[in-house]
Design an enzyme around this catalytic site. Structure first.
Site, PDB file in Angstrom:
ATOM      1  N   TYR A  57      24.348  27.371 -80.260  1.00  0.00           N
ATOM      2  CA  TYR A  57      24.377  26.342 -79.212  1.00  0.00           C
ATOM      3  C   TYR A  57      24.959  25.045 -79.754  1.00  0.00           C
ATOM      4  CZ  TYR A  57      22.732  22.823 -75.907  1.00  0.00           C
ATOM      5  OH  TYR A  57      22.685  21.763 -75.019  1.00  0.00           O
TER       6      TYR A  57
ATOM      7  N   SER B 257      26.427  17.099 -76.179  1.00  0.00           N
ATOM      8  CA  SER B 257      25.020  17.012 -76.566  1.00  0.00           C
ATOM      9  C   SER B 257      24.969  16.252 -77.874  1.00  0.00           C
ATOM     10  CB  SER B 257      24.464  18.432 -76.777  1.00  0.00           C
ATOM     11  OG  SER B 257      23.279  18.410 -77.540  1.00  0.00           O
TER      12      SER B 257
ATOM     13  N   LYS C 223      28.477  22.928 -78.662  1.00  0.00           N
ATOM     14  CA  LYS C 223      28.543  21.537 -78.204  1.00  0.00           C
ATOM     15  C   LYS C 223      29.448  20.698 -79.118  1.00  0.00           C
ATOM     16  CE  LYS C 223      26.046  21.729 -74.475  1.00  0.00           C
ATOM     17  NZ  LYS C 223      26.596  21.371 -73.168  1.00  0.00           N
TER      18      LYS C 223
HETATM   19  P1  NAQ Z   1      19.782  23.233 -66.581  1.00  0.00           P
HETATM   20  O1  NAQ Z   1      19.490  24.619 -67.044  1.00  0.00           O
HETATM   21  O2  NAQ Z   1      18.958  22.674 -65.494  1.00  0.00           O
HETATM   22  O3  NAQ Z   1      21.323  23.069 -66.201  1.00  0.00           O
HETATM   23  C1  NAQ Z   1      22.307  23.964 -66.622  1.00  0.00           C
HETATM   24  C2  NAQ Z   1      23.335  24.017 -65.524  1.00  0.00           C
HETATM   25  O4  NAQ Z   1      24.416  24.886 -65.934  1.00  0.00           O
HETATM   26  C3  NAQ Z   1      22.784  24.622 -64.209  1.00  0.00           C
HETATM   27  O5  NAQ Z   1      23.320  23.907 -63.110  1.00  0.00           O
HETATM   28  C4  NAQ Z   1      23.311  26.052 -64.236  1.00  0.00           C
HETATM   29  O6  NAQ Z   1      23.395  26.687 -62.972  1.00  0.00           O
HETATM   30  C5  NAQ Z   1      24.700  25.773 -64.857  1.00  0.00           C
HETATM   31  N1  NAQ Z   1      25.327  26.999 -65.355  1.00  0.00           N
HETATM   32  C6  NAQ Z   1      24.852  27.844 -66.292  1.00  0.00           C
HETATM   33  N2  NAQ Z   1      25.703  28.887 -66.427  1.00  0.00           N
HETATM   34  C7  NAQ Z   1      26.732  28.681 -65.565  1.00  0.00           C
HETATM   35  C8  NAQ Z   1      27.919  29.396 -65.238  1.00  0.00           C
HETATM   36  N3  NAQ Z   1      28.221  30.569 -65.816  1.00  0.00           N
HETATM   37  N4  NAQ Z   1      28.767  28.869 -64.316  1.00  0.00           N
HETATM   38  C9  NAQ Z   1      28.480  27.692 -63.699  1.00  0.00           C
HETATM   39  N5  NAQ Z   1      27.363  26.976 -63.958  1.00  0.00           N
HETATM   40  C10 NAQ Z   1      26.496  27.473 -64.877  1.00  0.00           C
HETATM   41  O7  NAQ Z   1      19.676  22.329 -67.907  1.00  0.00           O
HETATM   42  P2  NAQ Z   1      20.028  20.788 -68.160  1.00  0.00           P
HETATM   43  O8  NAQ Z   1      19.144  20.371 -69.271  1.00  0.00           O
HETATM   44  O9  NAQ Z   1      20.075  20.019 -66.905  1.00  0.00           O
HETATM   45  O10 NAQ Z   1      21.505  20.940 -68.784  1.00  0.00           O
HETATM   46  C11 NAQ Z   1      22.679  20.389 -68.198  1.00  0.00           C
HETATM   47  C12 NAQ Z   1      23.707  20.192 -69.307  1.00  0.00           C
HETATM   48  O11 NAQ Z   1      23.187  19.214 -70.225  1.00  0.00           O
HETATM   49  C13 NAQ Z   1      23.970  21.457 -70.135  1.00  0.00           C
HETATM   50  O12 NAQ Z   1      25.345  21.514 -70.466  1.00  0.00           O
HETATM   51  C14 NAQ Z   1      23.144  21.215 -71.387  1.00  0.00           C
HETATM   52  O13 NAQ Z   1      23.665  21.910 -72.512  1.00  0.00           O
HETATM   53  C15 NAQ Z   1      23.295  19.701 -71.538  1.00  0.00           C
HETATM   54  N6  NAQ Z   1      22.282  19.083 -72.382  1.00  0.00           N
HETATM   55  C16 NAQ Z   1      20.945  19.177 -72.116  1.00  0.00           C
HETATM   56  C17 NAQ Z   1      20.020  18.676 -73.002  1.00  0.00           C
HETATM   57  C18 NAQ Z   1      18.558  18.674 -72.694  1.00  0.00           C
HETATM   58  O14 NAQ Z   1      17.734  18.213 -73.506  1.00  0.00           O
HETATM   59  N7  NAQ Z   1      18.146  19.109 -71.504  1.00  0.00           N
HETATM   60  C19 NAQ Z   1      20.504  18.164 -74.243  1.00  0.00           C
HETATM   61  C20 NAQ Z   1      21.887  17.952 -74.408  1.00  0.00           C
HETATM   62  C21 NAQ Z   1      22.760  18.447 -73.503  1.00  0.00           C
HETATM   63  C22 NAQ Z   1      19.946  17.429 -76.630  1.00  0.00           C
HETATM   64  C23 NAQ Z   1      19.724  18.408 -75.530  1.00  0.00           C
HETATM   65  C24 NAQ Z   1      20.195  19.774 -75.999  1.00  0.00           C
HETATM   66  O15 NAQ Z   1      21.346  19.922 -76.428  1.00  0.00           O
HETATM   67  C25 NAQ Z   1      19.257  20.930 -75.898  1.00  0.00           C
HETATM   68  C26 NAQ Z   1      18.646  21.196 -77.232  1.00  0.00           C
END
Ligand code: NAQ
Length: 254
Positions: free
Chosen positions: A151, A138, A155
């Site tokens: 969090y 992230s 990351k």
């Molecule tokens: P979403 O909640 O849709 O996806 C999370 C996934 O992790 C889901 O498929 C869920 O079933 C799986 N998961 C959770 N716990 C699990 C477990 N115990 N075993 C197996 N799978 C598990 O959210 P998303 O936004 O699609 O996130 C996907 C990845 O991208 C995550 O690692 C998240 O941290 C990362 N990410 C998202 C964002 C964002 O804005 N949506 C960002 C960066 C990274 C900059 C931003 C952030 O860091 C958030 C502030």
């Protein structure tokens, strides 16, 4: 790396970013896509499969919090079936700074365990063929959202662990890099808890600023996988894909 004829394991492939990235990979004619996720979502799986009926897409339930021995057993079955796996994507993540242990367990320990488990099959020291680990970090792993320090630190740990993996590729034959999304419009960021409730409106405040769509993020993600660059730190923000140059402050000299 051309993705046609490749076999990819995608942990958390049914999440918001995961689903659209799976679709982007199928548009590139991936041969086998093995989706592992904690949640069984048949409707999302069939939506993904429709993108390219020629690709073989399968799903297996997988919890990254399972013990390492369980991950090894599950991967053994996958390797027995597919023989060769080219890429492992680790994408499981939660965002809830009230859940300290779970955040570390899913975002970091789970990713380390899955990576450790696949080394049994890939490490060239065991006669393996090598492979590539693509970890979802992230932008908060570079610079924290300080209201969610747990969090953000999880990351940062992903980024650090992956940089070491990349340096170890000379020994293991396994490449590694991170893909680091900026704020992407998914359910993860719609509403979440800050640490000790230091900022009850953290999600609303964050979303006042520009974000990217999951489709934009997915396109950058698939391009990063195609690049297959060991040690890369990819920033995928606002619809762009950029390499991040890491500042070196210290060197172990070993
Ligand atoms: P979403 O909640 O849709 O996806 C999370 C996934 O992790 C889901 O498929 C869920 O079933 C799986 N998961 C959770 N716990 C699990 C477990 N115990 N075993 C197996 N799978 C598990 O959210 P998303 O936004 O699609 O996130 C996907 C990845 O991208 C995550 O690692 C998240 O941290 C990362 N990410 C998202 C964002 C964002 O804005 N949506 C960002 C960066 C990274 C900059 C931003 C952030 O860091 C958030 C502030």
């Amino acid at each position: 790396m051309g993705l046609a004829n490749k076999t990819i394991i995608f942990v958390a492939g049914l999440g918001c970013i995961g689903k659209d990235t799976c679709k982007a990979l199928l548009k590139r004619n991936v041969k086998n896509l093995v989706i592992l996720d904690r949640l069984d979502k048949p409707e999302i799986l069939s939506e993904i499969k429709k993108v390219n009926p020629k690709s073989n897409v399968t799903f297996q339930p997988y919890d990254v919090m399972a013990p390492l021995s369980e991950s090894c057993k599950q991967l053994a079955k996958i390797f027995a079936e597919y023989k060769k796996v080219d890429v492992l994507v680790n994408g499981a993540g939660i965002l809830d700074d009230h859940e300290i242990e779970k955040t570390i367990a899913i975002n970091f320990t789970g990713l380390v365990n899955t990576t450790t488990a696949i080394m049994n099959f890939w490490d060239i020291r065991n006669g393996g063929p090598g492979g590539t680990v693509c970890n979802i970090g992230s932008v908060t792993g570079f610079n924290a959202i300080y209201q969610v320090p747990v969090y953000s630190a999880s990351k940062a740990a992903v980024v650090s662990f992956t940089q070491s993996l990349a340096k170890l590729s000379k020994i293991t034959g396994v490449k590694a890099y991170t893909v680091n999304p900026g704020i992407t419009a998914t359910s993860l960021v719609q509403s979440f808890n800050s640490w000790l409730d230091v900022e009850p409106c953290v999600a609303q405040k964050l979303l006042e600023h520009p974000t990217q769509t999951t489709e934009q993020c997915a396109e950058s993600f698939a391009k990063a996988i195609e690049c297959d660059e060991n040690g890369a730190l990819w920033k995928m923000d606002l619809g762009t894909l950029e390499p991040v140059k890491w500042t070196i402050h210290w060197d172990s000299h070993i």
